[in-house]
Structures are given as structure tokens and as C-alpha cells.
Write an enzyme that holds these catalytic residues in place. Structure first.
Site, PDB file in Angstrom:
ATOM      1  N   TYR A 115       1.939   3.591  16.081  1.00 29.81           N
ATOM      2  CA  TYR A 115       0.656   3.000  15.696  1.00 29.81           C
ATOM      3  C   TYR A 115      -0.517   3.895  16.136  1.00 29.81           C
ATOM      4  O   TYR A 115      -1.453   4.141  15.366  1.00 29.81           O
ATOM      5  CB  TYR A 115       0.559   1.613  16.334  1.00 29.81           C
ATOM      6  CG  TYR A 115      -0.633   0.794  15.952  1.00 29.81           C
ATOM      7  CD1 TYR A 115      -0.756   0.236  14.682  1.00 29.81           C
ATOM      8  CD2 TYR A 115      -1.652   0.546  16.879  1.00 29.81           C
ATOM      9  CE1 TYR A 115      -1.858  -0.543  14.345  1.00 29.81           C
ATOM     10  CE2 TYR A 115      -2.742  -0.228  16.551  1.00 29.81           C
ATOM     11  CZ  TYR A 115      -2.846  -0.775  15.283  1.00 29.81           C
ATOM     12  OH  TYR A 115      -3.943  -1.544  14.955  1.00 29.81           O
ATOM     13  N   ASN A 148      -7.275  -1.910   4.914  1.00 27.10           N
ATOM     14  CA  ASN A 148      -7.083  -2.774   6.078  1.00 27.10           C
ATOM     15  C   ASN A 148      -5.622  -3.116   6.372  1.00 27.10           C
ATOM     16  O   ASN A 148      -5.283  -3.475   7.491  1.00 27.10           O
ATOM     17  CB  ASN A 148      -7.895  -4.065   5.837  1.00 27.10           C
ATOM     18  CG  ASN A 148      -7.510  -5.172   6.794  1.00 27.10           C
ATOM     19  OD1 ASN A 148      -7.956  -5.184   7.945  1.00 27.10           O
ATOM     20  ND2 ASN A 148      -6.675  -6.103   6.336  1.00 27.10           N
ATOM     21  N   ALA A 161      -0.484   7.098  16.641  1.00 26.40           N
ATOM     22  CA  ALA A 161      -0.499   8.307  15.803  1.00 26.40           C
ATOM     23  C   ALA A 161      -1.056   7.990  14.421  1.00 26.40           C
ATOM     24  O   ALA A 161      -1.874   8.743  13.872  1.00 26.40           O
ATOM     25  CB  ALA A 161       0.916   8.874  15.692  1.00 26.40           C
ATOM     26  N   VAL A 212       0.813  -1.227   0.000  1.00 25.32           N
ATOM     27  CA  VAL A 212       0.000   0.000   0.000  1.00 25.32           C
ATOM     28  C   VAL A 212       0.845   1.275   0.000  1.00 25.32           C
ATOM     29  O   VAL A 212       0.314   2.363  -0.182  1.00 25.32           O
ATOM     30  CB  VAL A 212      -0.994   0.023   1.183  1.00 25.32           C
ATOM     31  CG1 VAL A 212      -2.020  -1.090   1.046  1.00 25.32           C
ATOM     32  CG2 VAL A 212      -0.266  -0.064   2.525  1.00 25.32           C
TER      33      VAL A 212
END
Ligand SMILES: NC(=O)c1ccc[n+]([C@@H]2O[C@H](COP(=O)([O-])OP(=O)(O)OC[C@H]3O[C@@H](n4cnc5c(N)ncnc54)[C@H](O)[C@@H]3O)[C@@H](O)[C@H]2O)c1
Length: 254
Positions: free
Chosen positions: A161, A96, A163, A69
């Protein structure tokens, strides 16, 4: 007269990122069962192939695509691939994909901070941008992001994580406002489930007990128990909901 099935995804096409494992795999399978054609994407090819094969073996429609991604060109290619499954339209994007790099803040290196923000937050931006041109404007377009209790309430030992996931909430709300003019809804779920990502917590007796004590329902969900909420947000049943964050976490965030 039979009631129309507002939860049906028949005729819809979905791209799910990080769908080779855990929640993403369960969502891809649930979408296919609800009638959608699904592009199963993951940074790792073999799990993506396995999930797509399982869906087609069960009578559903799925193909796979290798997608990191963080890679804009790969995201564009995956979106174009998904749209071929939907006759030129891509109705549903599920952002996801995820990975963690836990460390107390004093030990949290910039590389690990940037990597986690890149995957969760910039990755969600990248994939949303890639699918934009294929989203329909007839009220069936959906972007569904995945956040976390960490993004809602903060967390210890994973500031990167927390943030990133708080950023995903900001992205969700802003996109919801912007894309409303195209009748596209944008929502986020904050799940909690027994997956490879949470394996280390569940395998550590002390940490597992501490985590369970914070879950009012007192147990971990399996990914299959989380997936129906993703079907809900993707379906006509959620056509008038946008910009919202739904915890699906046994009551952890109340
Ligand atoms: N499991 C939980 O309790 C929990 C809680 C809160 C939020 N979440 C979120 O749910 C999502 C799914 O997590 P999970 O628990 O199913 O984890 P998981 O580890 O089972 O699955 C994550 C998937 O993402 C893929 N991935 C990792 N980096 C990628 C990248 N750069 N590009 C594309 N794919 C990539 C992995 O290969 C894997 O298949 C994540 O966004 C996670 O942060 C999970």
C-alpha cells in the site's frame, strides 16, 4: 453584486471510482450537491446503485457504472458513459478506488503486492488514460488522485500500500506537468477517515489507541468531513493549484 460561487460545480461532470463506499460515496454526494452530474462507479454494483439512487432522490444528477479500475475496456466504457452526462465532456476524474492486503513484509506475497499496486497505482493510470480524450482544455479539467500518509511517510505492515500510494504521488506530479499544457490540473489528497477500509484498525483497541495518538486532532473524521476538500480541488477555487498533495488527516502528516 453577488460574489460568484467559486466552489460551484454546476455544469461539470465527474467520474468517481470506488464511489460505492466511504470517501468515494461522500465525494460523489458532495459533487452532486455542488451541482455536478456524477457517474458513480464501483467494482460492486449494488453499492454504486445505492449511492446514485440516493443522489437522484435528493434532487441531484447521477448514474452508476460497474467499473473495476484494473480493466482498461471497462474504464473506457465508463469514461464514455460519464461524458454523455456532460454533453461529450468529462471535467473531473477522482481516482479513489482502493483495497488493502496488510501483511508484514516477510509474509507479504507477490500476489498481494501486485494486487494492491494494480488497484491503486495502475488503476489510477488506467482511468486517467481513459478520460484523457474527454477532458476540457478550458481550465476546468481535473484529475484528483487519492494517496495516503502511507505514501508520504511509509507505513508498517503494508509495504504494498505504501509503495502504491507513493507511486500515486509520482503519477500526480508527472501528470500535472504534462497536462498543464491542456490547462488540466492534477492533484492528490491524503485523507484519514472512519470507513470500512479502516474498520479493522478502529475495532482493535490497541491499534486504535496507537493510531489516535498519532492524530494531533485526536479523532477520526467521517467521510463527509473529507469530501469538501475534493470539492475544492474540483472547483474554480483551485484553478491555479496543480501537482500538489494535500493531507486531510487531522494533522497526522505535518
Ligand atoms: N479511510 C482512510 O483513512 C484512508 C486513508 C488514506 C487513504 N485512503 C484512500 O481513500 C480511498 C477510499 O478509501 P475508503 O477509506 O473510502 O475505503 P472503502 O473501503 O470504504 O471504499 C473503497 C471502495 O473502492 C472499491 N474498490 C475496491 N477495489 C476496486 C476496484 N478494483 N475497482 C473499483 N473499485 C474498487 C470498493 O468496492 C469500495 O467501494 C482509497 O484509495 C484509500 O486507499 C483512505
Amino acid at each position: 453584486m453577488p460574489t460568484p460561487d467559486v466552489f460551484s460545480l454546476a455544469g461539470r461532470c465527474a467520474l468517481v471510482t470506488g464511489a460505492g463506499s466511504g470517501i468515494g460515496a461522500a465525494v460523489a454526494e458532495a459533487y452532486a450537491r455542488a451541482g455536478a452530474a456524477v457517474l458513480v462507479t464501483d467494482v460492486d454494483s449494488s453499492p454504486a446503485i445505492a449511492v446514485a439512487t440516493q443522489i437522484t432522490a435528493a434532487g441531484g444528477t447521477a448514474e452508476h457504472h460497474v467499473l473495476d479500475v484494473r480493466d482498461r475496456d471497462a474504464a473506457d466504457a465508463a469514461a464514455a458513459h460519464a461524458a454523455t452526462l456532460g454533453g461529450g465532456t468529462l471535467h473531473i476524474l477522482v481516482n479513489n478506488a482502493g483495497a488493502i492486503a496488510p501483511a508484514m513484509f516477510g509474509d507479504l506475497e507477490e500476489e498481494a503486492f501486485r494486487r494492491v499496486v494494480d488497484i491503486h497505482l495502475v488503476g489510477s493510470y488506467t482511468c486517467a488514460k481513459a478520460v484523457l480524450r474527454y477532458l476540457p482544455d478550458d481550465g476546468t479539467g481535473r484529475i484528483i488522485n487519492v494517496t495516503s500518509a502511507a505514501g508520504l511517510t511509509g507505513t508498517i505492515g503494508q509495504a504494498n500500500y505504501g509503495a502504491a500510494k507513493a507511486g500515486v504521488i509520482g503519477l500526480t506530479k508527472s501528470l500535472a506537468r504534462e497536462l498543464a499544457r491542456r490547462h488540466v490540473t492534477v492533484n492528490a489528497l491524503a485523507p484519514l477517515a472512519a470507513t470500512p477500509m479502516t474498520q479493522n484498525i478502529r475495532a482493535n483497541e490497541k491499534l486504535a489507541a496507537k493510531t489516535l495518538a498519532r492524530i494531533p486532532l485526536g479523532r477520526w473524521a467521517q467521510p463527509e468531513e473529507i469530501a469538501p476538500s475534493f470539492v475544492f480541488f474540483a472547483s474554480d477555487a483551485a484553478s491555479y493549484i496543480t501537482g500538489q498533495v494535500l493531507p486531510v488527516d487531522g494533522g497526522t502528516v505535518i
